[in-house]
Design an enzyme around this catalytic site. Structure first.
Site, mmCIF file in Angstrom:
data_model
loop_
_atom_site.group_PDB
_atom_site.id
_atom_site.type_symbol
_atom_site.label_atom_id
_atom_site.label_comp_id
_atom_site.label_asym_id
_atom_site.label_seq_id
_atom_site.Cartn_x
_atom_site.Cartn_y
_atom_site.Cartn_z
ATOM 1 C CD GLU A 132 0.404 2.504 3.699
ATOM 2 O OE1 GLU A 132 0.980 3.598 3.569
ATOM 3 O OE2 GLU A 132 1.011 1.406 3.684
ATOM 4 C CB ALA A 172 -0.881 0.009 1.244
HETATM 5 N N1 BES Z 1 5.532 4.007 1.935
HETATM 6 C C1 BES Z 1 5.303 2.603 1.870
HETATM 7 C C2 BES Z 1 5.147 2.096 0.467
HETATM 8 C C3 BES Z 1 6.448 1.827 -0.249
HETATM 9 C C4 BES Z 1 7.189 0.714 0.092
HETATM 10 C C5 BES Z 1 6.883 2.633 -1.251
HETATM 11 C C6 BES Z 1 8.366 0.443 -0.577
HETATM 12 C C7 BES Z 1 8.055 2.399 -1.912
HETATM 13 C C8 BES Z 1 8.801 1.276 -1.583
HETATM 14 C C9 BES Z 1 4.041 2.221 2.636
HETATM 15 O O1 BES Z 1 3.710 3.075 3.660
HETATM 16 C C10 BES Z 1 4.288 0.885 3.270
HETATM 17 O O2 BES Z 1 5.091 0.816 4.152
HETATM 18 N N2 BES Z 1 3.627 -0.158 2.797
HETATM 19 C C11 BES Z 1 3.815 -1.500 3.306
HETATM 20 C C12 BES Z 1 2.651 -1.952 4.129
HETATM 21 C C13 BES Z 1 2.825 -1.655 5.562
HETATM 22 C C14 BES Z 1 1.610 -2.063 6.361
HETATM 23 C C15 BES Z 1 4.041 -2.314 6.165
HETATM 24 C C16 BES Z 1 3.948 -2.416 2.125
HETATM 25 O O3 BES Z 1 3.703 -1.966 1.017
HETATM 26 O O4 BES Z 1 4.282 -3.572 2.308
HETATM 27 ZN ZN ZN Z 2 4.869 2.918 5.308
#
Ligand code: BES
Ligand code: ZN
Length: 890
Positions: free
Chosen positions: A332, A296
């Site tokens: 998020e 996400a």
């Molecule tokens: N900001 C990240 C998304 C992201 C991850 C962008 C890697 C670019 C590279 C987002 O907030 C995030 O951390 N998403 C996680 C889920 C979270 C619940 C740990 C993910 O995508 O796994």
């Molecule tokens: Zn994150």
């Protein structure tokens, strides 16, 4: 980061010379954009063509030129630029004399014949690009329309450095600006962006199109801009603090958005109260995207999700997936404050975003769903995972200097997320909730709409708490690794005297370097196992603690609640005193699993024999707590990887069957009416284990239940599907395999497709293994999912070599498919790190020697280190494990 992803690393021992080599990748040449020219506002129009999969755009960027300059440099990648001009303050326009586009630095440099004066200017240009299939920048995401036609949405994913693929910009987090976004879209498509729609008018020359303008955004970073154009339904509600929340779903599936809607509408007021700052935008959209690389993304006001991280189908979503969705939504939405309102100055401080959001997601899920006992689960997942990566010599500090985009990509790892969250949890405990909250509020208020360094957070927290936060915390964020606290104990009359000594803990058991940490330490005693008896800050290498009126015949334990980010090594007498407290459950669950997990890490480092762990494992046969069982499962799974090629693996399997059999009997196959969430999770874990290790009863029952499911006589409850699928596939013939493929093809819910495709790797049949690998790459599996199917194959002994051979053969295709990034990094990690011989280490090393995929260098080094640790561990303990298991006569 994706749920249920396997996370098994194996570690190990003293003096294995090759494991000692730390080959850090050379930093790539990189420069930040010149500070002379800064953007203050973007006016962007985008027109995606959803049939030809291209897009057109135009933009006007208001610039603040600080000193006269002949050059303007900004980021752009894979875009064609046209009609570039700069309008100066008085209205005069100048064109650049040359435009130099560099794909290596991902920039364009405009040169002008004469210096542009200081002051305000407007850069305007047009551009076009492809709606690519790489899931970055502005890309296409495939779906099937209600009438069965294949169609595309246009979607954006910009973090970390891909806004530049959608529109030319100053693509650095500190260069915040406001955004006016306009989308030109077909009448029958839904256009979305960060802000609410402001106006909608017919296109002046094409009656099929309309021009939709969104309200002006607050000051924000480019990586948080988002746009979606496609066909969606939605459900909506208004939160108690007046924010309009919508969850967008595929057409006809709006029901599946209800759970996330409920979570989101509760989370927004919770954070408002927690941070004492209102959510600053008028709306919050959450949208499920069919093709999505990560789980996400927190775009301000328009959070994008994988379908599996947002949609709940009451009949087909498992309890663990529902729990995961709550965590992802919580994560998020935490970023809307922590990350979006206040943003790191540079990617070196990424952990401020990710570590903090990972911590807070647990706070909020604990508030919404106390029955999940989510903080205990934090320890078995997040905390343990961090320690396991961080004991490698090839780990890295939380704050790591990064420049080039590929280096930035690489730090979205378990150090930034899991170690980040773990040290914040430790700090939260050290400061107490009241001071912690007060400090957070100071930090967010002081820096809103701005950017920060890690030190800014420490200043706010130390002002609020009057404690030396920066001093303590920089030992955790600036140094790699963590300490092992060695305990010695002697009696002095009525008092117990502990001597605590710290030393860096390394997976190979070596003494480590001279690093020292400031370690908040707490101690509990037998008198009241759930109470902290004493607290102190270990500031030097060694220190004595006097526990008054504690007799030598009772147990004493460090780190109650498993909050401190360190390992504890007890002398044998102290450990022996703790074992009965595990067995009779006098120790709280987090302490039971803490003792066990620390001991297992000592085994991996060669401080203790594996047989000690096997002995203690048997003390868990009567355990009933899900989290303790998942700690046991983590350990068993690692041993299984380690022993999978040995000639006594079948004895090990018998050992595991026996370990899980009592709890398996107790739980049975049928959910009890109104049973606890954690028992539901436990049943699926336990039956999965019994099935995997070939318990005859479970295998037979799984077959029976799957047949009934396939014949539509009795539908399998969602919680049992994964264990049943894997159990049956592990023994599958061609016919069963075809049956699973049929189920896959018929499944409509993405979660169900994932469950099936990630079970296929359980097969041991060489022909079927090849078929699974080919299936993974076929058009039936989305690019976002391919890697997880291949990883599922690599989890068995025969599959591991097959997956590695397949990876080598399809290397170029995979690299071209993903162009680096998170998914390939995961793939490399999981298909290589479970090898257990020096020969395989050499082979993997040789393969990557002349094939460096940008952004995967550190992962390769970590895998090599892990393989060598495995090899040493196996050498060291193989014979004693074999003898111990044989003597049990299982
Ligand atoms: N900001 C990240 C998304 C992201 C991850 C962008 C890697 C670019 C590279 C987002 O907030 C995030 O951390 N998403 C996680 C889920 C979270 C619940 C740990 C993910 O995508 O796994
Ligand atoms: Zn994150």
């Amino acid at each position: 980061m994706t749920p249920g992803g396997p996370s098994l690393q194996l570690n190990n021992f003293v003096g294995q010379s090759e494991a000692a080599a730390v080959i850090m990748p050379e930093p790539k040449p990189f420069e930040r954009l010149p500070a002379m020219v800064r953007p203050t506002h973007y006016n962007i129009t985008l027109q995606p063509n959803l049939v030809k999969c291209v897009f057109q755009g135009s933009e006007e960027i208001t610039l603040d030129i600080k000193e006269p300059t002949r050059e303007i440099k900004f980021n752009t990648l894979e875009l064609s630029l046209r009609d570039i001009k700069v309008r100066l303050g008085e209205g005069e326009s100048v064109k650049p004399s040359s435009t130099d586009i560099s794909t290596t630095t991902e920039t364009a440099t405009l040169s002008f014949d004469r210096p542009l004066p200081a002051g305000t200017a407007t850069l305007s240009l047009s551009f076009s690009g492809e709606l690519n299939d790489k899931m970055k920048g502005m890309y296409r995401s495939k779906y099937t329309s209600v009438d069965g036609e294949e169609r595309y949405s246009a979607v954006t994913q910009f973090e970390a450095t891909d806004a530049r693929r959608c529109f030319p910009c100053w693509d650095e987090p500190a260069l915040k600006a406001t955004f006016d976004i306009t989308l030109v879209v077909p009448h029958d498509r839904i256009p979305l962006s960060n802000m609410p729609e402001e106006s909608r008018v017919p296109h002046e020359s094409d009656s099929n199109l309309q021009v939709v303008k969104f309200s002006r955004s607050p000051l924000m970073s480019t990586y948080l801009v988002a746009v979606v154009v496609g066909e969606y339904d939605h459900v909506e509600d208004t939160s108690s603090d007046g924010i309009k929340v919508r969850v967008y779903t595929p057409v006809g599936k709006q029901e599946q958005g209800k759970f996330a809607l409920e979570v989101a509408t509760k989370v927004l007021p919770y954070y408002k109260e927690y941070f004492k700052i209102a959510y600053p935008l008028p709306k919050m959209d959450l949208i499920a995207i069919a093709d999505f690389s990560v789980g996400a993304m927190e775009n301000w006001g328009l959070v994008t999700y994988r379908e599996t991280c947002l949609l709940v189908d009451p009949h087909n979503t498992s309890a663990s997936q529902r729990q995961w969705i709550a965590l992802v939504v919580g994560h998020e939405l935490a970023h809307q404050w922590f990350g979006n309102l206040v943003t790191m100055e540079w990617w070196t401080h990424l952990w401020l975003n990710e570590g903090y959001a990972t911590f807070v997601e647990f706070l909020c899920v604990d508030h919404l769903f106390p029955e999940y006992d989510i903080w205990t689960q934090f320890v078995t997942n997040t905390y343990v995972r961090a320690l396991e990566l961080d004991c490698l010599k090839n780990s890295h500090p939380i704050e790591v200097p990064v420049g080039h985009p590929s280096e930035v990509d690489e730090i979205f790892d378990d150090i930034s997320y899991s170690k980040g969250a773990s040290v914040i949890r430790m700090l939260h405990c050290y400061l107490g909730d009241k001071d912690f909250r007060a400090g957070m509020n100071k930090y967010l208020t002081r820096h809103q709409y701005g950017n920060t360094y890690t030190e800014d957070l420490w200043s706010a927290l130390s002002e609020a708490s009057k404690k030396p936060v920066a001093e303590v915390m920089s030992t955790w964020t600036k140094q790699t690794g963590f300490p092992m606290i060695t305990v010695a104990s002697h009696q002095d009359g009525d008092n117990r005297v502990l001597t605590l000594t710290q030393q860096r803990f390394l997976a190979d058991g070596s003494a480590g370097d001279s690093s020292q940490w400031m370690v908040p330490i707490s101690i509990s005693t037998q008198e009241d196992p759930s109470k902290v008896a004493q607290e102190l800050l270990l500031e030097s290498r060694t220190m004595q603690v006097v526990l008054e009126n504690v007799s030598e015949s009772t147990w004493v334990k460090l780190n109650p609640g498993t909050v401190g980010y360190y390992r504890t090594q007890y002398p044998p007498e102290m450990l022996t005193q703790l074992i009965p407290a595990i067995q009779d459950k006098c120790l709280p669950p987090l302490d039971r699993l803490g003792v066990f997990n620390d001991l297992f890490s000592m085994v991996q480092a060669g401080h203790t024999s594996t047989v000690e762990v096997l002995k203690i494992l048997r003390a868990f046969e009567d355990e009933e707590d899900f989290t303790v069982w998942s700690a046991v499962h983590n350990c068993v799974a690692r041993l299984n990887q380690l022993l999978s090629h040995t000639d006594f693996h079948s004895t090990f399997a018998a050992f595991v069957r026996q370990l899980f059999s009592r709890i398996g009997q107790r739980l049975g196959w049928e959910a009890k009416p109104g049973e606890k969430h954690l028992d539901t999770l436990l049943r699926s874990l336990v039956l999965g284990q019994l099935g995997l290790y070939g318990d005859k009863g479970v295998v037979g029952e799984a077959r029976k239940r799957l047949s009934a499911h396939v014949a539509h006589t009795t539908t399998l409850p969602a919680d049992l599907r994964s264990p049943v699928y894997k159990t049956v596939v592990a023994q599958a013939d061609e016919k069963t395999y075809e049956q699973m493929l049929k189920l896959y093809r018929e499944a409509d819910l993405h979660e169900e497709k994932d469950r099936i495709s990630r079970s296929l790797g359980a097969t041991r049949d060489p022909n079927l293994i090849q078929r699974v690998l080919q299936f993974a790459m076929s058009s039936e599996v989305r690019n976002q999912d391919t890697v997880f199917v291949i990883i599922s194959v690599a989890m068995t002994a025969p599959g591991r070599s097959a997956a590695w051979a397949f990876f080598k053969k399809h290397y170029q295709e995979l690299v071209d498919r993903y162009e680096g990034g998170y998914l390939v990094t995961r793939l490399i990690k999981y298909i290589t790190e479970n090898f257990t011989s020096e020969d395989m280490a050499r082979e993997v090393e040789a393969f990557f020697k002349d094939r460096q995929i940008p952004g995967t260098e550190r992962t390769v080094q970590q895998s090599l280190e892990t393989i060598r640790l495995n090899a040493a561990w196996l050498n060291r303990d193989q014979q004693t494990i074999k003898k111990y298991l044989a003597d049990l006569h299982l």
